[in-house]
Design a protein around this motif. Structure first.
Motif, PDB file in Angstrom:
ATOM      1  N   HIS A 169      43.437  37.895  45.021  1.00 22.55           N
ATOM      2  CA  HIS A 169      43.805  36.725  44.218  1.00 22.55           C
ATOM      3  C   HIS A 169      42.680  35.700  44.289  1.00 22.55           C
ATOM      4  CE1 HIS A 169      46.619  34.092  42.141  1.00 22.55           C
ATOM      5  NE2 HIS A 169      46.204  33.112  42.934  1.00 22.55           N
ATOM      6  N   SER A 170      42.266  35.193  43.109  1.00 21.46           N
ATOM      7  CA  SER A 170      41.171  34.226  43.054  1.00 21.46           C
ATOM      8  C   SER A 170      41.658  32.829  43.405  1.00 21.46           C
ATOM      9  CB  SER A 170      40.555  34.208  41.652  1.00 21.46           C
ATOM     10  OG  SER A 170      40.046  35.479  41.308  1.00 21.46           O
ATOM     11  N   GLU A 215      31.525  36.215  45.437  1.00 20.01           N
ATOM     12  CA  GLU A 215      32.042  34.882  45.712  1.00 20.01           C
ATOM     13  C   GLU A 215      30.913  33.881  45.544  1.00 20.01           C
ATOM     14  OE1 GLU A 215      33.669  35.241  49.646  1.00 20.01           O
ATOM     15  OE2 GLU A 215      35.581  36.039  48.896  1.00 20.01           O
ATOM     16  N   GLU A 267      37.920  35.302  46.792  1.00 20.47           N
ATOM     17  CA  GLU A 267      38.991  36.266  46.555  1.00 20.47           C
ATOM     18  C   GLU A 267      39.784  36.410  47.839  1.00 20.47           C
ATOM     19  OE1 GLU A 267      40.048  38.116  43.945  1.00 20.47           O
ATOM     20  OE2 GLU A 267      38.642  37.186  42.548  1.00 20.47           O
ATOM     21  N   SER A 281      39.281  32.903  36.978  1.00 27.42           N
ATOM     22  CA  SER A 281      38.326  34.013  36.844  1.00 27.42           C
ATOM     23  C   SER A 281      36.935  33.432  36.644  1.00 27.42           C
ATOM     24  CB  SER A 281      38.678  34.902  35.637  1.00 27.42           C
ATOM     25  OG  SER A 281      39.966  35.459  35.767  1.00 27.42           O
TER      26      SER A 281
END
Length: 290
Positions: A198-199, A274, A194, A228
């Motif tokens: 924002h991924s 993560e 992240e 996602s």
């Protein structure tokens, strides 16, 4: 002689325009003393529709008109008929004459039909037409107006689709070229991170030490969102598509493989954490041995 040719040319133009104006906006340009090109464009029903067309490439149909008498030869330049080595989609010919009773007669040809049914002159630069005992062209004679206009309209619409698609593909081609690793046995770590909400996914090559961001393969899955993980839904399906497209060296993954990766791995991860995913974990999730 020139005056006669010009007169016949005007007759051909007038008859062609009379047919085309039932469906199209028509402009004319002279090509020689024997005829003209009628440039045809689809009409618009409103100013709004006309304004919307400005946002795309518009195709223009070209209908070359000629008038001939008896068995006189009609010539059409090869360069008009052929576009990039193949018959032009938007080019047509309307050849006019009168029969023995003075009735109007026309012959209608697409560029493909010209190539197939006309003959080339000795210089190979003109397609030639003339009525003979062997060449009567009966199937092209007095084509019904609606059928004739429908064929031209369909060609224009098809050309517009092809040209707009080609333009968009050329414009965005850089985003459609997948990164390929050319490894028989891929050895990567996909770092799911992240960054300021924002991924992103960083692909780390364990063999060469290279790193790059995983591309959004929107050409393979129509998704406006981002990556996602940790649930079963659009975002995790999209991530599974993109990871597999890279894992498979740029090849398009099957839906079966995408669902396996989504359900067996991507969807099972902690949404708020993560993760590092290895190539071997991907292979295990989709049931392959690499």
């Amino acid at each position: 002689m020139i005056a006669k040719q010009e007169f016949n040319g005007k007759r051909g133009e007038a008859r062609t325009s009379a047919i085309l104006l039932d469906r199209f906006w028509v402009l004319q340009r002279s090509v020689d003393v024997e005829g003209a090109d009628c440039l045809v464009q689809l009409t618009a029903n409103s100013l709004q529709e006309l304004t919307q067309r400005k946002n795309k490439i518009q195709a223009i149909g070209i209908v070359q008109s000629k008038f001939f008498e008896g068995r006189n030869q009609v010539k059409i330049k090869k360069e008009y008929v052929i576009d990039n080595g193949k018959p032009s989609l938007e080019f047509f010919a309307l050849l006019h004459t009168d029969d023995e009773n003075g009735n109007e007669v026309h012959y209608f040809f697409s560029s493909e039909e010209i190539v197939e049914n006309f003959y080339l002159n000795s210089q190979k630069d003109h397609y030639c037409f003339s009525i003979t005992n062997e060449r009567k062209y009966s199937e092209f004679k007095n084509i019904a107006k609606k059928k004739l206009l429908d064929r031209i309209e369909t060609a224009i619409l098809t050309a517009e689709i092809e040209r707009n698609t080609k333009f968009v593909n050329a414009l965005y081609s850089i985003f459609m070229i997948p990164t390929q690793h050319y490894q028989d046995h891929p050895n990567f770590i996909y770092k799911l991170r992240e960054l300021e909400g924002h991924s992103i996914v960083l692909c780390e090559d364990q063999t060469k030490g290279n790193r790059h961001l995983l591309e959004y393969r929107r050409d393979l899955f129509n998704n406006l969102g981002s990556f996602s993980w940790g649930y079963i839904g659009t975002g995790t399906y999209f991530l599974s598509v993109c990871i597999l497209a890279h894992h498979l060296n740029g090849h398009t993954p099957t839906e079966e493989l995408v669902l396996k990766l989504q359900h067996n791995l991507i969807g099972t991860l902690d949404t708020w954490d993560e993760h590092d995913i290895t190539s071997s974990e991907i292979q295990k999730a989709i049931g392959t041995n690499g």
